[in-house]
Design a protein around this motif. Structure first.
Motif, PDB file in Angstrom:
ATOM      1  N   LEU A  65      37.195  33.273  51.252  1.00  0.00           N
ATOM      2  CA  LEU A  65      36.237  33.294  50.143  1.00  0.00           C
ATOM      3  C   LEU A  65      35.831  31.885  49.730  1.00  0.00           C
ATOM      4  CD1 LEU A  65      37.693  36.175  47.912  1.00  0.00           C
ATOM      5  CD2 LEU A  65      35.714  36.249  49.453  1.00  0.00           C
ATOM      6  N   GLU A  66      36.772  30.961  49.753  1.00  0.00           N
ATOM      7  CA  GLU A  66      36.426  29.581  49.406  1.00  0.00           C
ATOM      8  C   GLU A  66      35.435  28.996  50.418  1.00  0.00           C
ATOM      9  OE1 GLU A  66      40.541  28.180  47.116  1.00  0.00           O
ATOM     10  OE2 GLU A  66      40.225  27.696  49.246  1.00  0.00           O
ATOM     11  N   THR A  67      35.621  29.341  51.681  1.00  0.00           N
ATOM     12  CA  THR A  67      34.679  28.860  52.703  1.00  0.00           C
ATOM     13  C   THR A  67      33.296  29.464  52.486  1.00  0.00           C
ATOM     14  OG1 THR A  67      36.494  28.625  54.281  1.00  0.00           O
ATOM     15  CG2 THR A  67      34.252  28.706  55.168  1.00  0.00           C
ATOM     16  N   ARG A  68      33.257  30.742  52.186  1.00  0.00           N
ATOM     17  CA  ARG A  68      31.971  31.398  51.948  1.00  0.00           C
ATOM     18  C   ARG A  68      31.306  30.874  50.679  1.00  0.00           C
ATOM     19  NH1 ARG A  68      32.249  37.697  52.182  1.00  0.00           N
ATOM     20  NH2 ARG A  68      29.973  37.311  52.139  1.00  0.00           N
ATOM     21  N   GLU A  69      32.142  30.528  49.684  1.00  0.00           N
ATOM     22  CA  GLU A  69      31.568  29.994  48.441  1.00  0.00           C
ATOM     23  C   GLU A  69      30.938  28.628  48.681  1.00  0.00           C
ATOM     24  OE1 GLU A  69      31.380  27.636  44.881  1.00  0.00           O
ATOM     25  OE2 GLU A  69      32.980  27.392  46.376  1.00  0.00           O
ATOM     26  N   LYS A  70      31.559  27.825  49.553  1.00  0.00           N
ATOM     27  CA  LYS A  70      30.989  26.526  49.878  1.00  0.00           C
ATOM     28  C   LYS A  70      29.664  26.664  50.626  1.00  0.00           C
ATOM     29  CE  LYS A  70      35.396  24.066  50.115  1.00  0.00           C
ATOM     30  NZ  LYS A  70      36.329  23.317  51.005  1.00  0.00           N
ATOM     31  N   GLN A  82      31.139  31.670  42.519  1.00  0.00           N
ATOM     32  CA  GLN A  82      32.440  31.138  42.129  1.00  0.00           C
ATOM     33  C   GLN A  82      33.305  32.200  41.455  1.00  0.00           C
ATOM     34  OE1 GLN A  82      33.540  28.161  42.845  1.00  0.00           O
ATOM     35  NE2 GLN A  82      35.483  28.297  41.729  1.00  0.00           N
ATOM     36  N   THR A  83      32.671  33.192  40.864  1.00  0.00           N
ATOM     37  CA  THR A  83      33.420  34.245  40.165  1.00  0.00           C
ATOM     38  C   THR A  83      34.321  35.021  41.123  1.00  0.00           C
ATOM     39  OG1 THR A  83      31.611  34.459  38.583  1.00  0.00           O
ATOM     40  CG2 THR A  83      33.203  36.271  38.701  1.00  0.00           C
ATOM     41  N   GLU A  84      33.826  35.346  42.299  1.00  0.00           N
ATOM     42  CA  GLU A  84      34.628  36.092  43.266  1.00  0.00           C
ATOM     43  C   GLU A  84      35.834  35.274  43.721  1.00  0.00           C
ATOM     44  OE1 GLU A  84      32.470  37.921  46.429  1.00  0.00           O
ATOM     45  OE2 GLU A  84      30.655  38.129  45.223  1.00  0.00           O
ATOM     46  N   VAL A  85      35.644  33.970  43.850  1.00  0.00           N
ATOM     47  CA  VAL A  85      36.766  33.115  44.243  1.00  0.00           C
ATOM     48  C   VAL A  85      37.822  33.088  43.146  1.00  0.00           C
ATOM     49  CG1 VAL A  85      37.437  30.774  44.890  1.00  0.00           C
ATOM     50  CG2 VAL A  85      35.285  31.735  45.728  1.00  0.00           C
ATOM     51  N   GLN A  86      37.386  32.992  41.896  1.00  0.00           N
ATOM     52  CA  GLN A  86      38.333  32.961  40.787  1.00  0.00           C
ATOM     53  C   GLN A  86      39.110  34.277  40.673  1.00  0.00           C
ATOM     54  OE1 GLN A  86      39.159  30.356  39.089  1.00  0.00           O
ATOM     55  NE2 GLN A  86      37.594  29.017  40.002  1.00  0.00           N
ATOM     56  N   LEU A  87      38.428  35.377  40.918  1.00  0.00           N
ATOM     57  CA  LEU A  87      39.116  36.673  40.882  1.00  0.00           C
ATOM     58  C   LEU A  87      40.197  36.759  41.962  1.00  0.00           C
ATOM     59  CD1 LEU A  87      36.131  39.132  40.230  1.00  0.00           C
ATOM     60  CD2 LEU A  87      37.944  38.462  38.630  1.00  0.00           C
ATOM     61  N   GLN A  88      39.893  36.256  43.144  1.00  0.00           N
ATOM     62  CA  GLN A  88      40.884  36.283  44.217  1.00  0.00           C
ATOM     63  C   GLN A  88      42.060  35.363  43.905  1.00  0.00           C
ATOM     64  OE1 GLN A  88      41.100  38.320  46.668  1.00  0.00           O
ATOM     65  NE2 GLN A  88      42.955  37.363  47.523  1.00  0.00           N
ATOM     66  N   ARG A  89      41.768  34.219  43.283  1.00  0.00           N
ATOM     67  CA  ARG A  89      42.855  33.320  42.892  1.00  0.00           C
ATOM     68  C   ARG A  89      43.767  33.974  41.851  1.00  0.00           C
ATOM     69  NH1 ARG A  89      39.413  27.645  42.311  1.00  0.00           N
ATOM     70  NH2 ARG A  89      39.247  27.212  44.578  1.00  0.00           N
ATOM     71  N   ALA A  90      43.185  34.708  40.922  1.00  0.00           N
ATOM     72  CA  ALA A  90      43.989  35.406  39.917  1.00  0.00           C
ATOM     73  C   ALA A  90      44.855  36.488  40.561  1.00  0.00           C
ATOM     74  CB  ALA A  90      43.077  36.007  38.853  1.00  0.00           C
TER      75      ALA A  90
END
Length: 251
Positions: free
Chosen positions: A222-227, A233-241
């Motif tokens: 997800l971080e790669t796709r966000e870049k 960024q919201t989807e990345v934060q949800l996965q981090r949580a």
């Protein structure tokens, strides 16, 4: 006049006979109490079958359970744990010592009360007899004098007090034997329960580690796709949580 012909003596003799017949044994005879009218230990009926990991299990409440029931798991490690526990547990050792003490005390008391005591002695002395001591001429004679004696004693138990005492001690032996069985059953059940719980926790930890690795890979993707601008960024934060919550469950 013969004493038995005296009318005043007959009632006294009759009372004595009744007294002795009524006191033939001290205390009442033991009567085993009836077992509770119960067919199960649970409030309701248990299911006839239960689903297992590979196949369903069938419960047979009328089947006898073997003494070493833990061997039905076919686990060498579990067998070794229980063997070590039975050898080194202080509660089991104390119960075994109490049972041995009760057995030795009962056997010793039975020998003292129910078996006649026999004491045999043999002695030999050298004697020298001179005829001159009796006023006769002659040379003294030396001879051996052997004495043998046997004493037999037995405690009479007219009223059964000794037998009641032995019954009490035998009941104590039975109680100590049941306490030893209870200590062994409790120990083996605790060991098996703890071993199964530990195995379940290990499997749970292994599964949590696998989930944590998968979620870490997902976060990296997800971080790669966000870049690249494919996701927000919201989807990345949800996965981090989600990953943080999973890691919090791992000790």
């Amino acid at each position: 006049m013969n004493r038995t012909d005296n009318p005043s003596v007959l009632p006294a003799l009759a009372c004595l006979l009744v007294l002795f017949s009524g006191c033939a044994m001290v205390g009442p005879n033991f009567t085993k109490p009836a077992a509770p009218d119960m067919v199960r230990y649970t409030e309701g009926d248990q299911p006839a079958t239960a689903s297992g990991h590979d196949k369903s299990q069938t419960f047979n409440k009328n089947q006898e359970v073997q003494a070493d029931w833990w061997k039905l798991f076919h686990s060498t490690a579990l067998n070794d744990l229980i063997e070590a526990g039975l050898k080194n547990n202080p509660s089991v050792a104390a119960a075994e010592a109490a049972l041995n003490n009760a057995l030795e005390s009962t056997n010793a008391q039975r020998s003292n009360l129910m078996i006649p005591a026999v004491n045999a002695q043999v002695g030999e002395t050298r004697q020298r007899l001179s005829p001159e001591a009796f006023g006769f001429p002659g040379n003294p004679n030396t001879f051996s004098l052997t004495n043998a004696s046997v004493d037999v004693s037995y405690t009479l138990d007219f009223f059964g007090a000794n037998r009641r005492q032995l019954e009490s001690m035998e009941a104590q032996v039975a109680a100590e034997r049941y306490l030893l069985q209870a200590a062994r059953v409790t120990l083996t059940a605790n060991i098996v329960t703890t071993a199964i719980r530990e195995a379940a926790l290990r499997e749970q930890l292994r599964a949590s580690d696998a989930v944590e690795r998968l979620e870490s890979k997902t976060l990296s993707i997800l971080e790669t796709r966000e870049k690249l601008g494919a996701i927000s960024q919201t989807e990345v934060q949800l996965q981090r949580a989600t990953l943080a919550q999973t890691r919090a469950t791992i000790p």
